[in-house]
Design an enzyme around this catalytic site. Structure first.
Site, PDB file in Angstrom:
ATOM      1  N   ASN A   1       0.859  -1.192   0.000  1.00 42.53           N
ATOM      2  CA  ASN A   1       0.000   0.000   0.000  1.00 42.53           C
ATOM      3  C   ASN A   1       0.894   1.240   0.000  1.00 42.53           C
ATOM      4  O   ASN A   1       2.117   1.129   0.134  1.00 42.53           O
ATOM      5  CB  ASN A   1      -0.951  -0.031   1.204  1.00 42.53           C
ATOM      6  CG  ASN A   1      -0.204  -0.073   2.516  1.00 42.53           C
ATOM      7  OD1 ASN A   1       0.501   0.859   2.885  1.00 42.53           O
ATOM      8  ND2 ASN A   1      -0.344  -1.187   3.251  1.00 42.53           N
TER       9      ASN A   1
ATOM     10  N   LYS B   1      10.325 -16.714 -10.007  1.00 44.88           N
ATOM     11  CA  LYS B   1       9.521 -15.710 -10.690  1.00 44.88           C
ATOM     12  C   LYS B   1       8.514 -16.362 -11.634  1.00 44.88           C
ATOM     13  O   LYS B   1       8.871 -17.211 -12.453  1.00 44.88           O
ATOM     14  CB  LYS B   1      10.436 -14.769 -11.479  1.00 44.88           C
ATOM     15  CG  LYS B   1       9.680 -13.704 -12.260  1.00 44.88           C
ATOM     16  CD  LYS B   1      10.637 -12.848 -13.092  1.00 44.88           C
ATOM     17  CE  LYS B   1       9.842 -11.883 -13.965  1.00 44.88           C
ATOM     18  NZ  LYS B   1      10.740 -11.069 -14.799  1.00 44.88           N
TER      19      LYS B   1
ATOM     20  N   LYS C   1     -12.541  -3.289  18.777  1.00 44.13           N
ATOM     21  CA  LYS C   1     -11.180  -3.774  19.033  1.00 44.13           C
ATOM     22  C   LYS C   1     -10.672  -3.378  20.411  1.00 44.13           C
ATOM     23  O   LYS C   1      -9.494  -3.537  20.713  1.00 44.13           O
ATOM     24  CB  LYS C   1     -10.242  -3.297  17.930  1.00 44.13           C
ATOM     25  CG  LYS C   1     -10.707  -3.790  16.557  1.00 44.13           C
ATOM     26  CD  LYS C   1      -9.656  -3.730  15.484  1.00 44.13           C
ATOM     27  CE  LYS C   1     -10.218  -4.356  14.199  1.00 44.13           C
ATOM     28  NZ  LYS C   1      -9.232  -4.427  13.118  1.00 44.13           N
TER      29      LYS C   1
END
Length: 401
Positions: A209, A288, A340
């Site tokens: 990200n 790969k 949480k």
């Protein structure tokens, strides 16, 4: 707060050097012991004898003019200091410090000191906004130097704008406030997570990200400034470790989970600002993968929810989470806070301009489980980090400013 504090005042060569004389007097009146270092150009504006009379201490002007043959002058002064203040700090002195140049008594002593350094810039408005100066200031900020922003007004060059050295009375007040804040988290252990995680597909590809770690590193830097013992667990980023911070580098969400859970019990405050991947490839490949003309899909599986586990297992820790959202910010943030078992949450809308990932600024809403809500408008990430930590300190220690 400055009584018996040992302050080295570095005076560089600008017209604002005359204010440094008044600043010396104010610092002495506040109870500090002040030693002055002057550059050669500073002496063209104010004579060293002025500072000697005001500080009642020797004034240092030459690296090689040893006042005590039993000591190495610049090392002795560097070690003596509780605090180092450069006022005025010219573009030249700022550039030297940012690039590790040590060619006179002031720049040499600055490189040798381990005391916190405060920089009070003073220069022409266009010089202050020059890309080279801004780049140097940014570098010093990343290294943990602290700034006393110049004021706006009429400058000696005739321009009106930002670049005027802050008034001596204001500088003394700011330093006193900094000294008071530096004890807010003294004796507390703080664990902070930062940056992204990378979830491998094969040796050359991964999911990640846009997090750069800037917010977490700002939190680590400011927590240290407030007196805490800080451990920073970071995903892959290109940031220097803040001074005085113990850093642990990780890559994947699983790496982050193991590092955080192994450190959790010994910390008093835990701030989880890292952008940890929620999913990872179910299968990874040792070599790969070659492209083919066909479409390719990757089956994903959930990573372990680190924040949920911390909330479920915490005992005395004060737990702070971050919520990066693009819509319904407070709704999702409040859900996260409650579900949480967090003590507080910092919510920011990453779709808004100049906030969130990769930016040097952020805007947030800080919310505690008791319902305290604080709106933090757009500001530097360091300023936001400091404000969040002061709120946390108030909750944890009961001491507020």
């Amino acid at each position: 707060m400055l009584t018996n504090k040992k302050i080295v005042l570095g005076v560089s060569g600008g017209i604002a050097a005359y204010k440094a004389a008044a600043l010396t007097s104010k610092l002495v009146q506040a109870g500090a012991s002040v030693k002055v270092i002057m550059t050669a150009n500073a002496q063209k504006f104010v004579a060293p004898t002025t500072f000697q009379a005001l500080s009642r201490q020797p004034v240092y002007t030459d690296t090689f003019k040893e006042q005590d043959s039993s000591q190495i002058q610049h090392i002795d002064v560097a070690d003596w200091a509780d605090m180092f203040l450069i006022a005025p700090a010219t573009a030249n002195t700022i550039g030297k410090l940012a690039n590790g140049i040590a060619d006179d008594m002031l720049s040499t002593t600055l490189l040798a000191t381990e005391a916190p350094v405060y920089i009070a810039p003073a220069m022409n408005v266009h010089m202050y906004s020059h890309p080279a100066v801004l780049s140097n200031l940014k570098q010093l900020d990343q290294w943990g130097f602290r700034f006393i922003e110049p004021g706006e007004g009429y400058l000696a060059c005739g321009y009106v704008g930002k670049g005027r050295l802050e008034d001596p009375e204001t500088i003394v007040t700011l330093l006193e406030n900094q000294m008071e804040q530096s004890k807010l988290l003294k004796g507390k252990k703080v664990l902070i997570t930062a940056g992204p995680t990378q979830e491998k597909i094969d040796p050359v590809r991964y999911f990640t990200n846009p997090s750069t770690g800037k917010m977490g590193f700002a939190l680590a830097r400011q927590a240290t400034n407030l007196g805490a013992e800080v451990t920073l667990i970071s995903g892959p980023v290109s940031l220097d470790t803040p001074s005085g911070v113990a850093r642990i580098d990780v890559k994947s969400a699983e790496d982050m989970y193991r590092a955080v859970t192994s450190c959790f019990a010994e910390n008093d405050i835990v701030i989880k600002s890292a952008a940890v991947a929620d999913y990872r490839p179910k299968q990874t490949f040792g070599q790969k993968m070659k492209k083919s003309p066909d479409a390719y899909s990757v089956e994903m599986e959930r990573t372990r929810d680190i924040l949920q586990e911390l909330g479920d297992t915490k005992t005395t820790q004060y737990l702070v989470g971050f919520a990066a959202e693009t819509n319904d910010l407070e709704y999702y943030g409040e859900q996260k806070l409650r579900n949480k078992n967090l003590d507080a949450i910092v919510m920011n809308n990453v779709s808004e301009e100049a906030t969130g990932f990769a930016h040097d600024t952020n805007a947030s809403i800080y919310l505690t489980k008791e319902g305290k809500r604080l709106v933090l408008p757009l500001m530097s990430k360091d300023d936001l980090a400091r404000k969040v930590l002061i709120e946390v300190a108030d909750e944890v220690t009961g001491e507020s400013l």
